[in-house]
Design a protein around this motif. Structure first.
Motif, PDB file in Angstrom:
ATOM      1  N   ALA A   1       0.829  -1.204   0.000  1.00 30.85           N
ATOM      2  CA  ALA A   1       0.000   0.000   0.000  1.00 30.85           C
ATOM      3  C   ALA A   1       0.862   1.252   0.000  1.00 30.85           C
ATOM      4  O   ALA A   1       0.594   2.211  -0.738  1.00 30.85           O
ATOM      5  N   ILE A   2       1.923   1.242   0.811  1.00 35.24           N
ATOM      6  CA  ILE A   2       2.835   2.392   0.860  1.00 35.24           C
ATOM      7  C   ILE A   2       3.512   2.589  -0.485  1.00 35.24           C
ATOM      8  O   ILE A   2       3.681   3.722  -0.962  1.00 35.24           O
TER       9      ILE A   2
ATOM     10  N   TRP B   1       2.377   1.852  -3.440  1.00 32.89           N
ATOM     11  CA  TRP B   1       1.454   2.456  -4.399  1.00 32.89           C
ATOM     12  C   TRP B   1       1.150   3.910  -4.064  1.00 32.89           C
ATOM     13  O   TRP B   1       0.968   4.735  -4.968  1.00 32.89           O
ATOM     14  N   ILE B   2       1.113   4.223  -2.794  1.00 32.84           N
ATOM     15  CA  ILE B   2       0.920   5.626  -2.403  1.00 32.84           C
ATOM     16  C   ILE B   2       2.082   6.478  -2.905  1.00 32.84           C
ATOM     17  O   ILE B   2       1.886   7.580  -3.433  1.00 32.84           O
TER      18      ILE B   2
ATOM     19  N   VAL C   1       1.841   6.837  -6.741  1.00 34.27           N
ATOM     20  CA  VAL C   1       0.795   7.805  -7.096  1.00 34.27           C
ATOM     21  C   VAL C   1       1.258   9.226  -6.791  1.00 34.27           C
ATOM     22  O   VAL C   1       1.053  10.144  -7.597  1.00 34.27           O
ATOM     23  N   ARG C   2       1.915   9.399  -5.645  1.00 31.91           N
ATOM     24  CA  ARG C   2       2.413  10.730  -5.276  1.00 31.91           C
ATOM     25  C   ARG C   2       3.452  11.224  -6.281  1.00 31.91           C
ATOM     26  O   ARG C   2       3.409  12.377  -6.716  1.00 31.91           O
TER      27      ARG C   2
END
Length: 225
Positions: free
Chosen positions: A201-202, A204-205, A208-209
């Motif tokens: 999850a991190i 992908w965050i 995306v960022r």
């Protein structure tokens, strides 16, 4: 002393700029201070306040031209910031992921059956993507500094934006490819432990960022005439 003319000029200028809010604010503050100083000088030469402000604005330059110059500067700065993030964050993110995988999942040979060659190829390509994207970002930063005095900043800003967006796109596609390949090989392998789920999850965050930064970088560069 009133500043109606200066206020309109600075407001119009600010509405045309995109980039770091702090840098935009600093540029507008510098512009306002320069115009105020010029106005004061013209008042000292006998002009009225209104005439002095109009003369100061006229001498400073048309809003469109100044905005174009400022935007090129902002685009280069935003592109540099984005490339620095890419050069630093991508390898750190990959190393953290690999360390977590080795610690919590284990090497490939620890699986019940060795994954097929095509899967290992995709996994290896995905591993290399982050390193290559980071290296390209770093090379672009270095070349940008070397060529800054020889080439127009507008062109450099657009090149930097293009590199940033391409690098993030490559990392995104690499991660999507390994997920799809894993699902095709054995969908059960997508069910990871809680720590690896959090790590995913991190990851992908972060991607995306970085993608948003790259997109913003391109937006800042492409509005430069």
């Amino acid at each position: 002393m009133g500043t109606a003319v200066i206020d309109r000029y600075v407001t119009d200028l600010g509405a045309r700029l995109q980039g770091s809010k702090k840098q935009v604010r600093d540029l507008l503050t510098e512009t306002r201070d320069s115009l105020a100083d010029a106005t004061e000088a013209h008042v000292g030469r006998g002009l009225s306040e209104q005439e002095a402000q109009e003369r100061a604005v006229e001498e400073f330059g048309p809003v469109r031209e100044i905005a174009n110059e400022y935007q090129a500067e902002l685009a280069v700065a935003y592109g540099t910031r984005t490339l620095v993030w890419l050069a630093i964050v991508l390898p750190l993110m990959h190393m953290a992921w690999e360390y977590g995988r080795m610690l919590l999942i284990g090497p490939w040979q620890d699986f019940a059956a060795m994954p097929p060659a095509w899967y290992l190829f995709i996994a290896k390509a995905n591993d290399l993507t982050s390193g290559i994207a980071s290296g390209v970002a770093l090379v672009t930063l270095v070349l940008g500094r070397v060529l800054a005095r020889k080439y127009d900043s507008r062109r450099l800003a657009k090149i930097g934006a293009g590199v940033a967006l391409t690098a993030v796109g490559a990392v995104f596609l690499g991660n999507v490819s390994i997920i799809l390949a894993t699902a095709h090989l054995d969908v059960a392998r997508l069910a990871q432990s809680l720590p690896m789920t959090v790590a995913s999850a991190i990851t992908w965050i972060v991607i995306v960022r970085l993608g948003l930064l790259a997109r913003r970088c391109l937006s800042c560069a492409t509005i430069v005439a």
